[in-house]
Structure formats: C-alpha cells, structure tokens
Design an enzyme around this catalytic site. Structure first.
Site, PDB file in Angstrom:
ATOM      1  CB  CYS A 118      -0.886   0.005   1.230  1.00  0.00           C
ATOM      2  SG  CYS A 118       0.074   0.103   2.739  1.00  0.00           S
ATOM      3  CB  CYS A 162       4.432  -0.626   1.771  1.00  0.00           C
ATOM      4  SG  CYS A 162       3.125  -1.552   2.543  1.00  0.00           S
ATOM      5  CG  ASP A 202       8.498 -34.073  -5.523  1.00  0.00           C
ATOM      6  OD1 ASP A 202       9.082 -35.151  -5.345  1.00  0.00           O
ATOM      7  OD2 ASP A 202       8.816 -33.020  -4.971  1.00  0.00           O
ATOM      8  CG  ASP A 241       9.532 -29.103  -4.251  1.00  0.00           C
ATOM      9  OD1 ASP A 241       9.584 -30.306  -4.547  1.00  0.00           O
ATOM     10  OD2 ASP A 241       9.992 -28.646  -3.201  1.00  0.00           O
ATOM     11  CG  ASP A 296      10.429 -32.978  -8.477  1.00  0.00           C
ATOM     12  OD1 ASP A 296      10.456 -34.207  -8.553  1.00  0.00           O
ATOM     13  OD2 ASP A 296      10.266 -32.357  -7.428  1.00  0.00           O
TER      14      ASP A 296
END
Lengths: 55, 781
Positions: free
Chosen positions: B52, B55, B458, B642, B646
């Site tokens: 926002c 920030c 996985d 991940d 893989d």
C-alpha cells in the site's frame, strides 16, 4: 461547405492532440506502475517532486 | 542415525562468519548492480511484501535518508524497488538492512533482465500501434458515417480522400507487427493468420486509394483500420499477460546464489561468480548457503539438506570426503569444499540440460489458435480467389467489381473475432488464477492443462510442506520453552527452526558458550549446567539415560543430570492435500506419486492420501523416463513438483505446476506456479483451465457461425463497407462478452474458502497424525 474547411482540421487536430498526449505519457513512464500511482495519490506527505519521477 | 564424526565438533563462532558472509554479500550485490553514468550504480530489489501507500512511502523515505542513496523508487505493480546509489559513500547491504528494519523481506533482483526488456518493448510498441489505430479508426469512422448517411458526391469524395490520408500512415505504423510476422511466415514458406490479415489490409487500402482517386462510391478505409484496431487489442492482451506472468515469477524469491566464496592463498574470502569457478578451486560454504557447484568436502562437518536436490526429506551429516551436488543447502557448520566441477559441469547444469532436452520434446505442441490458423488461412485465400474468379466469369471480365467482391470476402472473414477469441479468455482466466495466487507462465498452459488425464505429484515439498513441525507440544514442559526458543533460534537446521517457530515470542535467557556441533545439535551453559538440544543419542550422554533404540523421537533436550525431553517432528502434509487429491480423483484423473525419497516415507504419505500408485527412490533420469513412458502410453500428464530433481520431469510432462517454494529451476520449468500453501490450487487451476478451454471453443464456434452467415453475403457481393463495419464489430463484441462469463464462473467459491479450508484441514491432519505417532515418518536432525 466552407465550414468544413476549418471544422475538419479542428476535429483532426484535437484527436491528434490526444494521441500526442498519450505518446508523451507513455514515454514519460506513467504506465510503468499503475498500482503504485493509484496508491501514491493517498500519500499526504509526499512532495510534488517525488510523484512524477520515473524509475 | 549416524553417530560418528569428530565428537568435539567445530566451534561455530556465530559472530565470526557473520562478517565474512557480509563481505561476500556486498560483493555479490555490487557485481549484480548496473553501472550508470559517473560513479553511480542501479540496484533493484524484489520486495514481495509491499502492498500500500504506507509501504511505498516508508520504503522510499527510509532508503533516501541513507547517505549513499541518490534516488529510491518503489514500483508497486512489479513489487520492485530500484535504487540509484553511489558505492563510494557507503555499503549496499544497508539497503537490505533498512528494508529488514521496516519489516520487508527483500531479494536482489537479477534474473533475465534482458528478456524482460524485450517483452516490455514489444508491449510498448503494441500499445503505441493500438493508440494510432484507435485514433485513425475513430476519425475515419466519423467521416464514413457522414458518407453513409448520405453526403453529396463532392463531400463524399473529399471525405474519402481525407480518410485515405489518415489511413495510409496509420496502417503503415499500426500494421507493422502483422506485416513483420506475415513476412517471416512467407519467407519460411508457411501460412499464418497474419498473412490473410496483411493481405486484406493492404488490398483494401490499395483498392480504397484507387476508388477515391477515381471518384468511386465506396472505400474500405474504415474496415482496414478497424481490423487492425481489434486485432491489436488481442495482441496487446496476449503480450500483457505474458509480461505479467513473467515478471511475477521473477519476483519470487531467488534460491540459488550467483556464486560462492573463494578461499585465497592467504585464507581471505572473496566472492566469485558461479561461471568463473574452476575445477579444483577451494570454496567455503557458510551455514544457510547453497553449494554453488559440485564439490568434495575437505574440511568441516555439517548437516546438509538435499531435499530440493534429490527429494530426500531427511537431513544428512556431511563429513570431509563427502561429495555433494550443486544446490545442496548447508545447514549447521561452515565447510570448505574443493570444486569437482565448474558451473557447466555441475549437477545443476546437467539438470538444466536434461530439462532443455525434455522441453524440445514438448515443443511439438501447437496452440489451438495456430491449429485453427493452419486451416483458416488457406481456406480464406481460397474463398477470396474463388469469389474473384467466379465474378470474373459471371460479369464477363469486369475486374473491378470482381476484385471488389474478393476483397470483401477477405475483409469479412478477417479473424477479428478469432484474434480476440483466445487472448481475452486467457487474460480473464489468468486474472482469476492470479487472484487465487496462481501465476501462469505460458498462455498455452490453459489449453494443455485442460487436456490432462494423469496427475503426477512429487512428495517432498509438494504433497508435504518440506519443513518439519513439532507434533507433541502438549507433552512438553512449558517451563523449558524460553531455553528451547533461545537455543533453537541460533541454528538454521530445519528441526531447530521448527522448534524456534513453535516457541517464538518467549523472552530468551542468557546462555553462555552457545555453540552448534554440526551433526549433533546445539550445546550451551545455563546456570552452571551444560544443556544440549539435538540428536537423542548425543543428548542422552548428559543424562546418563540408556538411549532407547526404538524411540521415535527425532530431537531431544536435556540439562546435565536432568531428564531428557523428547520432541517428535514430522514433515506435515501441505494444506488441502487430501481434498485436492480427492477432487482430482473425482474428475476421473489418475493420480500418482513419484518421489526421490525412501520407500517408507513415500508409502506413508501415499497411504494417507489414498493414492494407490507410487514410486520411490527415483533419480531425475528415472522421473523423466517415467513421465515419458506415461506419454508413450497415450497419457497426458500434469506434473506437480518442486525440486531440482523434478525439473526435467516438469519440463517433459504435458503441463506442469510448481509451488512458489520450489527451486528456481523447477519454477522456470513449470507452466503454473502457485504461491499459496494449499494444494487445492491444483484442482482449482484445472477447473479454470477446463472452463477457459470450453469458452475458447465456444468463441471459435461463434466466430465460425458469424463467418458462415457473412461469407455467402460477401461472395454474393452484397457487402458494403457499412455492413462490414457492423458485422466485424458485432462479432468481436459477442466474443468478448462471452469471454467475460468466465468471471462469474462458480469456481470462485474456492478462492475465498480455500485458505480457510486448508487451515481447518491442517489442524485435523496434525491431530490425526499425532494420535498415531508410531508410524510417523521421522525427520532426524
């Protein structure tokens, strides 16, 4: 007929002006951060110099 | 559990290697910065937590306050902060510290900046073309409307000429993307959709000029710019989606380092880029860092986490002599390694090569729109030619009206609606996914995802979270909590991290001589007594208890002459895993688990999720082979994984998904990345994909129906520019309106409920698993 002579150039000129404005804003980086621009307007403390810098 | 190795352990002076790692981080930061004019540097950080205006302004203000910063600018759309700074005036690490102080996680932004620039430049050109086409279309339409509403012959002629004056430069500018692509296709002796588009636009333009110069009554100027306008909208949306998908994937945290710490002759450390590492170089890998290349440990002992590399969920003890792959995470102690490969020969590079080879195999997939174009483009040309020849015969050689009819066919069949049919649906679908925390990396991902019949998961890090959790908190004396929190917080071992997370927020007591003994655990002095947190065997030495061989505890804590406290830690299932798999099975998809982990842990997870088919101890090559076998048997596979191991299988599968916590390579190999923890993202993405592909088919149906109506009219010569303009815009609007229906599709239920549902499920799973601790899959320190 004669009024067309100036009405048409005016119509086209206005359109071209809009187009030129769009080109300028695009080149100026105003579309780089649309979400940020929407939020920055809410910031009271930010000075005018910080609001138009391009990253 | 292994109990060997130097018992004394390597003393980890925690403050000691802080400074060396800082120097290295600073070197890395400087080497990835872009040099600007003068002595200034430009460094970009990805700050995912920026949301926002508060920030933005706190980030910009705090950074600008640093003496070395010239300008700091936050970009909320890309979640990036770019800083222009003077490296002579202060360190760049201050930026990370400042952001940290404000509570923002940040990572250095480097990956693929060049590619990003090219896509962004494409988008900009399309937007400019779109603006020009829009301007030209609006003005020509104004002039055309007055002609159609019955202007006098003189005025009509003037207006035609004016239209031509606007249309010629507009087409020359806005048509470039199409002309270029058509030319490329023709040079390669192919036909794509852009060939009939370019032909129609150019012929219509030429005919219009000829007509208006010779005082003709009708000109197609408005049609040809309108055509460009609609098609450019489709192109721009397509580009926008690609650009956004790419930049959001880039904004995810980077996991692999760009290089390592080189040990010089005099013992000092220097940052070295990964590509500069040569075989035989001595490198130091600090706790919390990943191995930059494959290497043999020459000095030091540590625990290492290979879960991203091999899929094994248990941490291992690494001693001098052990050979480890690039990408392995060092957990507890600094180790010196000798590089056994350079960047090109490392395990990482090999994985990337396997991935590329696998991707080539998938490269044969042709997008639906392209398949359409292959039939459509020749058909359109043929129809136009038949019309022209037919009219030549009927009108016995009146080439002007014959050509006119031919052009009318080309214009009316021009794929405005077809050009919008796919991108509009994709953009809306990608938006739906984006709101649910799923990023799409490739537009054809939707098409491929909707075709799947098998889902391969996985295990480590995909079905499970890949990080252990404490399972027996009720059994533990709360009085020990502050000590536990203080000790666990100083280690980067996953088991310690789990404890630290569980007991976060307790005031930490003063501990003396806190040190980490790699392979064993943490040791310290408290109120004159030695305390240990670590492997049960090692902790039991303090209490003179007999270690129980069959015990299930994976971590223990004790003070000298005290009573040992056992902790049970287990890798927990990702939230929503059970519902996700049930949902996929409900849709009659076959589900399989392929893991690099050991049999019993894979079996436990498969059992819990009632998945019948599972394979364990698989190497990356075996995973590829298994996926390819599925393909040869005619299955279309969705691979969800991940790890680095893989990645090749992700690339080989028909379509693939990865969680945001995946290795960088894994994320790059997959078509979708989901950022929420819940596995329900998988069935949700599948539901949306099926829906989009249905809508796309409907849109094609609508566009074809429109053509079936309009083409006979055009061939019969009844189409005037007015009718063409109405028909073209009407068909485009119908297609866009139909695509909008995706926004109301009821899968939206999942978006709001999924987080809640996964939380409830997570709690249930923990309770259920804590209840039958005996068959828990253990995660040992």
């Amino acid at each position: 007929m004669s009024h067309l002579l100036f009405l048409i150039p005016i119509a086209l000129g206005l359109g071209a002006l809009g187009l030129a404005a769009f080109f300028w804003s695009l080149k100026n980086g105003q579309y780089d951060d649309l979400d940020g621009a929407a939020q920055r307007v809410l910031d009271d403390e930010q000075g005018p110099d910080a609001s138009n810098g391009n990253s | 559990m292994t109990c060997c190795g130097a018992q004394s352990g390597t003393d980890v002076a925690l403050a000691g290697h802080q400074s060396t790692s800082e120097k290295l981080a600073e070197d890395e930061l400087r080497s990835t910065s872009r040099d600007l004019d003068g002595s200034l540097k430009l460094t970009s950080f990805v700050v995912p937590g920026m949301h926002c205006v508060a920030c933005i302004s706190s980030i910009e203000r705090s950074l600008s306050a640093l003496p070395q910063v010239e300008k700091a600018r936050a970009n909320l759309s890309t979640r990036r902060v770019s800083i222009t700074w003077n490296p002579d005036k202060g360190p760049g690490l201050d930026f990370i510290r400042t952001l940290d102080g404000l509570g923002f996680e940040s990572t250095l932004f480097t990956a693929g900046a060049d590619v990003g620039m090219a896509v962004a430049a494409d988008g900009r050109e399309l937007l400019l073309s779109l603006a020009v086409a829009g301007f030209a279309m609006a003005n020509i339409m104004l002039l055309s409307v007055s002609v159609w509403s019955g202007a006098e012959a003189e005025t009509a002629r003037l207006f035609h000429l004016l239209s031509g004056l606007i249309a010629v430069p507009a087409v020359a500018f806005a048509g470039r993307p199409f002309f270029r692509s058509a030319l490329r296709a023709l040079l390669a002796r192919r036909l794509n959709m852009d060939v009939p588009i370019s032909l129609a636009v150019l012929l219509a333009l030429g005919m219009g000029i000829f007509e208006s110069l010779n005082g003709g009554q009708e000109a197609y100027f408005d049609a040809c710019v309108m055509l460009l306008f609609f098609l450019l909208i489709g192109r721009y949306l397509d580009n926008l989606m690609r650009e956004r998908a790419r930049s959001s994937v880039q904004s995810l945290a980077r996991l692999t380092s760009n290089g390592g710490a080189l040990i010089r002759q005099d013992g000092s450390l220097d940052f070295i880029a990964r590509s500069d590492i040569e075989i035989g170089m001595k490198l130091r890998v600090l706790p919390g860092e990943r191995f930059p290349v494959d290497g043999r440990i020459v000095d030091g002992t540590s625990d290492v986490d290979r879960s991203l590399v091999t899929g094994e969920s248990e941490c291992q003890l690494a001693k001098p002599g052990a050979v480890l792959e690039a990408g392995v995470l060092n957990l507890t102690g600094p180790v010196d390694i000798q590089a056994t490969s350079d960047a090109d020969g490392s395990f990482l590079a090999e994985i990337i090569r396997m991935m590329e080879a696998a991707e080539n195999g998938r490269g044969h997939y042709v997008r639906l729109a392209e398949r359409m174009a292959r039939i459509y483009a020749p058909a359109v040309h043929l129809l136009a030619l038949i019309t022209f020849v037919g009219w030549m015969i009927i009108s016995s050689g009146d080439w002007r009206s014959s050509l006119y009819a031919g052009i009318a066919v080309l214009i009316i069949t021009c794929p405005c609606a077809l050009g919008l049919a796919v991108p509009v649906v994709h953009v809306i679908g990608a938006n739906r996914l984006f709101r649910a925390g799923i990023l799409m990396r490739d537009g054809s991902g939707f098409e491929r995802l909707s075709e799947i019949d098998t889902v391969v998961f996985d295990k480590t890090g995909t079905l499970t979270l890949g990080t252990p959790r404490l399972m027996n908190r009720p059994d533990i004396d709360p009085a020990e909590a502050p000590l536990l929190a203080a000790m666990a917080a100083r280690s980067s071992h996953p088991a310690a991290k789990a404890l630290a997370k569980e007991y976060a927020g307790h005031p930490s007591p003063a501990l003396k001589d806190l040190k980490e003994v790699p392979g064993y655990g943490m040791e310290s002095m408290f109120e004159g007594k030695r305390i240990r947190l670590g492997r049960p065997h090692w902790v039991a030495e303090l209490t003179s208890e007999q270690p129980d061989e069959s015990e299930i505890a994976t971590l223990a804590f004790a003070a000298e002459d005290g009573v040992k406290t056992d902790f049970v830690l287990s890798d927990s299932l990702r939230g929503g895993a059970a519902e996700a798999i049930a949902g996929l099975l409900n849709k009659r998809l076959a589900v399989e688990v392929m893991s690099g982990d050991r049999k019993n842990s894979v079996e436990a997870v498969a059992d819990e999720l009632s998945v019948q088919r599972f394979q364990h101890d698989m190497t990356p090559k075996e995973k590829i082979r298994a996926v390819n076998e599925l393909r040869l048997n005619g299955a279309k596979t969705l691979m969800v994984g991940d790890g680095l191991n893989d990645a090749p299988a992700l690339a080989a599968a028909h379509v693939s998904m990865a969680p945001a916590s995946a290795s960088e390579v894994g994320r790059l190999a997959s078509d979708f990345v989901f950022t929420r923890d819940t596995l329900l993202s998988v069935p949700f993405a599948h539901a949306i994909a099926c829906r989009t592909s249905r809508l796309i088919r409907q849109n094609f149906g609508l566009a074809i129906a429109y053509n079936c109506l309009a083409v006979p009219l055009a061939m019969a010569g009844y189409v005037t520019p007015l009718i063409a303009a109405i028909a073209m815009s009407a068909s485009s609007i119908v297609v866009v309106a139909n695509s909008m229906r995706l926004n109301w599709y009821a899968a939206g239920r999942l978006e709001s409920n999924s987080v809640e549902a996964s939380r409830v499920h997570k709690d249930a799973t923990i309770l259920q698993r804590a209840g039958r601790r005996g068959d828990l899959q253990a995660v040992s320190p």
